[in-house]
Design an enzyme around this catalytic site. Structure first.
Site, PDB file in Angstrom:
ATOM      1  N   PHE A  98      -5.158   3.631  14.522  1.00 53.27           N
ATOM      2  CA  PHE A  98      -5.384   4.642  13.497  1.00 53.27           C
ATOM      3  C   PHE A  98      -6.505   4.180  12.581  1.00 53.27           C
ATOM      4  CE2 PHE A  98      -1.678   6.611  15.009  1.00 53.27           C
ATOM      5  CZ  PHE A  98      -1.486   7.819  14.364  1.00 53.27           C
TER       6      PHE A  98
ATOM      7  N   LYS B  72     -14.375   1.328  14.997  1.00 52.52           N
ATOM      8  CA  LYS B  72     -13.119   0.624  15.271  1.00 52.52           C
ATOM      9  C   LYS B  72     -12.764   0.730  16.759  1.00 52.52           C
ATOM     10  CE  LYS B  72      -9.515   0.491  12.438  1.00 52.52           C
ATOM     11  NZ  LYS B  72      -8.298   0.834  11.648  1.00 52.52           N
TER      12      LYS B  72
ATOM     13  N   LYS C 120       9.413 -16.919 -10.423  1.00 55.25           N
ATOM     14  CA  LYS C 120       8.627 -15.858 -11.051  1.00 55.25           C
ATOM     15  C   LYS C 120       7.507 -16.440 -11.904  1.00 55.25           C
ATOM     16  CE  LYS C 120       9.033 -11.995 -14.287  1.00 55.25           C
ATOM     17  NZ  LYS C 120       9.949 -11.254 -15.191  1.00 55.25           N
TER      18      LYS C 120
ATOM     19  N   ASN D 205       0.843  -1.192   0.000  1.00 56.80           N
ATOM     20  CA  ASN D 205       0.000   0.000   0.000  1.00 56.80           C
ATOM     21  C   ASN D 205       0.880   1.244   0.000  1.00 56.80           C
ATOM     22  OD1 ASN D 205       0.558   0.754   2.887  1.00 56.80           O
ATOM     23  ND2 ASN D 205      -0.469  -1.202   3.255  1.00 56.80           N
TER      24      ASN D 205
END
Length: 388
Positions: free
Chosen positions: A308, A322, A274, A195
């Site tokens: 957070f 949360k 891969k 991210n």
């Protein structure tokens, strides 16, 4: 000596009242006028130069100082102080001062390693002096090795940490865990899911907590940020690695601030080689990672737990959810789509929401200022629970 001049300039620009003392030898490298211009204060060079008859100069300066930084600290001045020799303005003042002393050595690599110098440094440490270790590299004498005075910004950070600890004495000995940065969930040796988190917010919190005197462990996903001074840094890659590192330390923690952007999902299957491209689409099955924050909330005993909530909509609503769902003491909510807020910025706009009903919306601040606000509120919660 040019680093000492740069340090003087940095301290003055940051609002510190700086007074410079110089030995006769130091004046051979940089003139007192340079330091006078940078500090905007008279420079002391002679013990017997008494410009104010109402005061004894070296005693007056010794009493005035809150912190003394010896930079650069030569083998000569270290030896004199360790053995109680006061034969110039610098050593006379230092032996008369009760202020904390930081020593930033600078000398030839072999001189630094000499047993007499090592013994003198240990003596000064036993007096309560703290040492800012010299760096390694090319020295003025032409040698390479350890002995180069640490950079001005590092010494500046140590000075700031000293004053922060003095302003927050109750943080001494408090055990803090901070998580920061993204995680990477491997597909194959080349590819991974991740991210946009830079880790800046978590690093700011870890650095600020360490400045205040806390015992800080920063558990960080992959970032390009330097380690915060004073924090132990544990580097991890995946959500699973972060989970184990946090849980193994959780029982000893007083405060946990989980600011890391941990992946919610990872590939159900990974490949040792891969994966080659083929015609058409590619489907990757994903499985849930362990919810670290939820697990911490379920296992919470004495710990204060701060999470957070980075959201793109209904920020406060999701944050309150949360807070309750994960048994948090406080949640820091911010919008990831608002200008100047969210990932990879140096600023953030957050709302602090506490389980005690507290809700405090802050303006756009630097992440360092946000870190200070988060820790100020965490301190209040710790005090309520008699842990600070």
């Amino acid at each position: 000596m040019f680093k000492a001049a740069a340090l003087t300039s940095r301290l003055s620009q940051n609002g510190y009242d700086v007074r410079v003392m110089m030995t006769e030898s130091a004046g051979e490298f940089v003139t007192p006028l340079t330091f006078q211009a940078l500090s905007r204060n008279p420079v002391y060079t002679n013990t017997f130069d008494e410009q104010d008859p109402a005061k004894i100069a070296h005693i007056d300066v010794a009493d005035w100082a809150d912190l003394v930084i010896i930079a650069p600290a030569t083998a000569n001045v270290i030896g004199k102080l360790a053995n109680g020799i006061a034969d110039d303005m610098v050593t006379t003042t230092l032996l008369a001062s009760t202020a904390h002393v930081m020593v930033a050595p600078a000398m030839n690599v072999h001189m630094y390693a000499h047993p007499a110098v090592s013994k003198n440094m240990e003596t000064l440490k036993s007096f309560g002096y703290t040492f800012i270790e010299p760096g390694e590299g090319f020295l003025a004498c032409g040698y390479e090795g350890k002995g180069r005075m640490e950079e001005p910004e590092v010494i500046m950070a140590e000075a700031e940490a000293f004053f922060s600890r003095r302003a927050h004495p109750d943080w001494n000995g408090v055990s803090v865990i901070v998580t920061a940065g993204p995680t990477r969930e491997t597909i194959d040796p080349v590819r991974f899911f991740s991210n946009r988190s830079s880790g800046k917010m978590g690093y700011a919190i870890a650095g600020e907590a360490a400045k205040r005197g806390a015992e800080v462990t920063l558990i960080s996903g992959p970032t390009v940020l330097p380690d915060p001074p004073g924090a132990e840094v544990i580097r991890v890659d995946s959500a699973e690695e972060m989970y184990h590192e946090v849980l193994s330390r959780y029982h000893r923690a007083d405060l946990v601030v989980k600011s890391a952007a941990v992946a919610d999902y990872r590939p159900a299957e990974t490949f040792q080689h891969k994966v080659k491209k083929t015609d058409g689409t590619m489907n990757i099955e994903m499985e849930r990672t362990t919810d670290i924050l939820k697990t911490l909330g379920e296992q919470k005993e004495h710990q204060i737990l701060v999470g957070f909530a980075a959201e793109s909509e209904n920020v406060a609503g999701y944050a309150r959810g949360k807070l309750d769902k994960k048994n948090l003491d406080m949640v820091v909510a911010n919008s990831i789509v608002e200008a100047g807020s969210g990932f990879q910025t140096d600023t953030n706009k957050v709302t602090l929401i506490g389980s005690n009903g507290m809700e405090k919306e802050l303006p756009l601040l630097t992440k360092q200022e946000v870190a200070q606000a988060v820790l100020d509120e965490a301190a209040r919660i710790l005090k309520e629970k008699s842990q600070l």
